[in-house]
Design a protein around this motif. Sequence first.
Motif, PDB file in Angstrom:
ATOM      1  N   ASP A 181       0.885  -1.182  -0.003  1.00  0.00           N
ATOM      2  CA  ASP A 181      -0.077  -0.007   0.074  1.00  0.00           C
ATOM      3  C   ASP A 181       0.991   1.201  -0.153  1.00  0.00           C
ATOM      4  N   THR A 182       1.995   1.217   0.812  1.00  0.00           N
ATOM      5  CA  THR A 182       2.972   2.463   0.930  1.00  0.00           C
ATOM      6  C   THR A 182       3.503   2.603  -0.549  1.00  0.00           C
ATOM      7  N   ILE A 183       4.063   1.577  -1.153  1.00  0.00           N
ATOM      8  CA  ILE A 183       4.661   1.688  -2.494  1.00  0.00           C
ATOM      9  C   ILE A 183       3.702   2.235  -3.646  1.00  0.00           C
ATOM     10  N   MET A 184       2.357   1.830  -3.321  1.00  0.00           N
ATOM     11  CA  MET A 184       1.397   1.857  -4.415  1.00  0.00           C
ATOM     12  C   MET A 184       0.905   3.467  -4.155  1.00  0.00           C
ATOM     13  N   SER A 185       1.220   4.092  -3.140  1.00  0.00           N
ATOM     14  CA  SER A 185       0.687   5.227  -2.652  1.00  0.00           C
ATOM     15  C   SER A 185       1.894   6.495  -3.191  1.00  0.00           C
ATOM     16  N   HIS A 186       2.821   5.801  -3.808  1.00  0.00           N
ATOM     17  CA  HIS A 186       4.015   6.911  -4.183  1.00  0.00           C
ATOM     18  C   HIS A 186       4.170   6.779  -5.622  1.00  0.00           C
ATOM     19  N   THR A 187       3.203   6.088  -6.517  1.00  0.00           N
ATOM     20  CA  THR A 187       3.402   6.191  -7.815  1.00  0.00           C
ATOM     21  C   THR A 187       3.349   7.274  -8.789  1.00  0.00           C
ATOM     22  N   MET A 188       2.710   8.263  -8.170  1.00  0.00           N
ATOM     23  CA  MET A 188       2.934   9.591  -9.165  1.00  0.00           C
ATOM     24  C   MET A 188       3.845  10.278  -8.921  1.00  0.00           C
ATOM     25  N   VAL A 189       4.487  10.978 -10.049  1.00  0.00           N
ATOM     26  CA  VAL A 189       5.470  11.886 -10.150  1.00  0.00           C
ATOM     27  C   VAL A 189       4.845  13.484  -9.900  1.00  0.00           C
ATOM     28  N   HIS A 190       5.991  14.219  -9.554  1.00  0.00           N
ATOM     29  CA  HIS A 190       5.341  15.704  -9.654  1.00  0.00           C
ATOM     30  C   HIS A 190       5.067  16.019 -11.086  1.00  0.00           C
ATOM     31  N   GLU A 191       3.856  16.777 -11.046  1.00  0.00           N
ATOM     32  CA  GLU A 191       3.402  17.124 -12.712  1.00  0.00           C
ATOM     33  C   GLU A 191       4.410  18.103 -13.331  1.00  0.00           C
ATOM     34  N   SER A 192       5.375  18.880 -12.413  1.00  0.00           N
ATOM     35  CA  SER A 192       6.511  19.638 -13.131  1.00  0.00           C
ATOM     36  C   SER A 192       7.335  18.648 -14.336  1.00  0.00           C
ATOM     37  N   LEU A 193       7.361  17.461 -13.772  1.00  0.00           N
ATOM     38  CA  LEU A 193       8.139  16.339 -14.202  1.00  0.00           C
ATOM     39  C   LEU A 193       7.908  16.291 -15.842  1.00  0.00           C
ATOM     40  N   VAL A 194       6.536  16.330 -16.222  1.00  0.00           N
ATOM     41  CA  VAL A 194       6.136  16.437 -17.645  1.00  0.00           C
ATOM     42  C   VAL A 194       6.777  17.293 -18.441  1.00  0.00           C
ATOM     43  N   SER A 195       7.182  18.549 -17.755  1.00  0.00           N
ATOM     44  CA  SER A 195       7.922  19.657 -18.695  1.00  0.00           C
ATOM     45  C   SER A 195       9.535  18.959 -19.059  1.00  0.00           C
ATOM     46  N   PHE A 196      10.091  18.244 -18.060  1.00  0.00           N
ATOM     47  CA  PHE A 196      11.224  17.633 -18.501  1.00  0.00           C
ATOM     48  C   PHE A 196      11.316  16.697 -19.685  1.00  0.00           C
ATOM     49  N   PHE A 197      10.138  16.007 -19.745  1.00  0.00           N
ATOM     50  CA  PHE A 197      10.130  15.193 -20.949  1.00  0.00           C
ATOM     51  C   PHE A 197       9.715  15.826 -22.124  1.00  0.00           C
ATOM     52  N   LYS A 198       9.101  16.967 -22.158  1.00  0.00           N
ATOM     53  CA  LYS A 198       8.993  17.922 -23.321  1.00  0.00           C
ATOM     54  C   LYS A 198      10.298  18.403 -23.789  1.00  0.00           C
ATOM     55  N   GLY A 199      11.374  18.396 -22.958  1.00  0.00           N
ATOM     56  CA  GLY A 199      12.541  19.200 -23.531  1.00  0.00           C
ATOM     57  C   GLY A 199      13.354  18.211 -24.182  1.00  0.00           C
ATOM     58  N   PHE A 200      12.978  16.857 -24.121  1.00  0.00           N
ATOM     59  CA  PHE A 200      13.867  15.766 -24.877  1.00  0.00           C
ATOM     60  C   PHE A 200      13.360  15.525 -26.344  1.00  0.00           C
ATOM     61  N   ARG A 201      14.466  15.468 -27.179  1.00  0.00           N
ATOM     62  CA  ARG A 201      14.026  15.077 -28.690  1.00  0.00           C
ATOM     63  C   ARG A 201      13.122  13.934 -28.607  1.00  0.00           C
ATOM     64  N   TYR A 202      12.024  13.666 -29.660  1.00  0.00           N
ATOM     65  CA  TYR A 202      11.300  12.788 -29.942  1.00  0.00           C
ATOM     66  C   TYR A 202      12.137  11.519 -29.932  1.00  0.00           C
ATOM     67  N   ASP A 203      13.363  11.487 -30.443  1.00  0.00           N
ATOM     68  CA  ASP A 203      13.925  10.083 -30.496  1.00  0.00           C
ATOM     69  C   ASP A 203      15.122   9.897 -29.639  1.00  0.00           C
ATOM     70  N   ALA A 204      15.107  10.410 -28.324  1.00  0.00           N
ATOM     71  CA  ALA A 204      16.028  10.451 -27.156  1.00  0.00           C
ATOM     72  C   ALA A 204      15.779   9.261 -26.913  1.00  0.00           C
ATOM     73  N   HIS A 205      17.128   8.608 -26.358  1.00  0.00           N
ATOM     74  CA  HIS A 205      17.122   7.257 -25.901  1.00  0.00           C
ATOM     75  C   HIS A 205      16.561   7.208 -24.407  1.00  0.00           C
ATOM     76  N   PRO A 206      15.611   6.033 -24.296  1.00  0.00           N
ATOM     77  CA  PRO A 206      14.995   6.251 -22.729  1.00  0.00           C
ATOM     78  C   PRO A 206      16.113   6.204 -21.671  1.00  0.00           C
ATOM     79  N   MET A 207      17.298   5.620 -21.579  1.00  0.00           N
ATOM     80  CA  MET A 207      18.307   5.600 -20.658  1.00  0.00           C
ATOM     81  C   MET A 207      18.616   6.866 -20.729  1.00  0.00           C
ATOM     82  N   ALA A 208      18.927   7.724 -21.584  1.00  0.00           N
ATOM     83  CA  ALA A 208      19.362   9.059 -21.410  1.00  0.00           C
ATOM     84  C   ALA A 208      18.293   9.834 -20.737  1.00  0.00           C
TER      85      ALA A 208
END
Length: 429
Positions: free
Chosen positions: A107-134
């Motif tokens: 229950d504890t782990i499953m209550s922490h699955t969301m990430v801060h909404e600001s992290l969405v902006s981090f992904f918008k900064g990556f190229r469409y073909d950025a390697h997922p490990m990068a």
Amino acid sequence: MSEKKAHLTVDGIDGALEMPVRSGTLGPDVVDVGGLTGRGLFTYDPGFVSTASCESKITFIDGGKGQLLHRGYPIEQLAEKSDYLETCYLLMNGELPNAEQKKTYVDTIMSHTMVHESLVSFFKGFRYDAHPMAMMCGVVGALASFYHDSLDINNPEHREISAHRLIAKMPTLAAMCYKHSKGMPFMYPDNSRSYSENFLHMMFGNPCESSKIDPIVAKAMDIIFLLHADHEQNASTSTVRLAGSSGANPFACISSGIATLWGPAHGGANEAVLNMLQEIGDESRIDEFVKRAKDKSDPFRLMGFGHRVYKNFDPRSRVMQGICDEVLGAMGAENDPLLKIAKKLEKIALEDDYFVEKKLYPNVDFYSGIIMKAIGIPTDMFTVIFATGRTSGWIAHWNEMISNPYKIGRPRQLYTGYPQRNYTDLEQR
Ligand code: SDX
């Protein structure tokens, strides 16, 4: 029994150097060489082939027997009877949870699955073909910028909440990498699902319809996470420990583990296996590649084969081999041409003298790549899945180190450069 000693005589140094020898519960004894510096000597062991970097109670590997124990429990029994989150609890706490402890932990782990909404902006900064490990190296390290309230590594509660956050959020971030690469909307976690089913939901679901996850596939995903959870002092875990020994925060340490795992000789091997199968392209070309793998002058190696420690079958591979056919059947992928090449390659490698003599058996990455392809996970996401599973081991080792007396890791070297010399002015060069 009196303490065991090692005695070293060195030409040019009077008398024998005496060093304590320590025995663990299992495995080889170790020679404590800490006093050598005082006698003007270092040990030399590139790649740490014969070096124990620390004391640990988490995982034991016997490469000769093909044995892998997590807190004493064989990996085969955990894969058959446990699940990934229960194994995370075991690695971190040292014991299997009872029913109440397990429910609270899940229950504890499953209550922490969301990430801060600001992290969405981090992904918008990556190229469409950025390697997922990068992307994962970046966003996992950046998590530290959201948790200023719990970065005191000497506070056990801060260490525990950071461990919970990392284990809980890795699948969410992994799925966000995939969705970003597809130009699809991110899926929020659905905490009514199990950990692994939730990951597949965030990977393959979409906001316009409810996603049905095949229980066979969800179980296979959970076993893949479980089999990748921990593996003693491998390259990425050793990196996490070294980063942690400087007092760096856990998010930065896990990010350093992700960066190390990315290499094709380590966690990047599962992606390299599929790329190799694609390069082979047809069963008729297998012999050509096997010949190249044996050729000393050719840097090509058979990805997914061999292991630094296992000189017998990797026990994780045996479990993977077992679920491979089940998943291929469930996904109707038995006749996938790449998977047929893989099966033929496995047969040849297990019979060919070169591989048999060098004990180059299929390792965990050989089969995990095949299963993940059958599930529909793109090749460049394979190592992200590995990192997601291994986060539990990384954070357990980090916590074990920080919870006990430790020193900053600072290896020395064999210097073979110039002796001291004076600066030469430009006119004289
Ligand atoms: C993982 O440490 C861990 O625990 C890692 C891991 C984990 O869970 O964290 O288990 C995950 O990283 C598994 C390994 C995935 N990597 C690959 O599948 C890449 C292909 N494998 C090789 O790169 C290699 O086998 C290593 C890196 C895995 C192990 O290398 P070692 O033990 O340092 O062995 P080596 O390089 O000294 O090789 C020994 C001999 C050499 O020949 P000789 O010099 O003795 O004549 O075997 C040969 C090598 O050339 N060899 C291979 C080979 N692997 C070793 N030849 C062809 N193909 C291969 N795959």
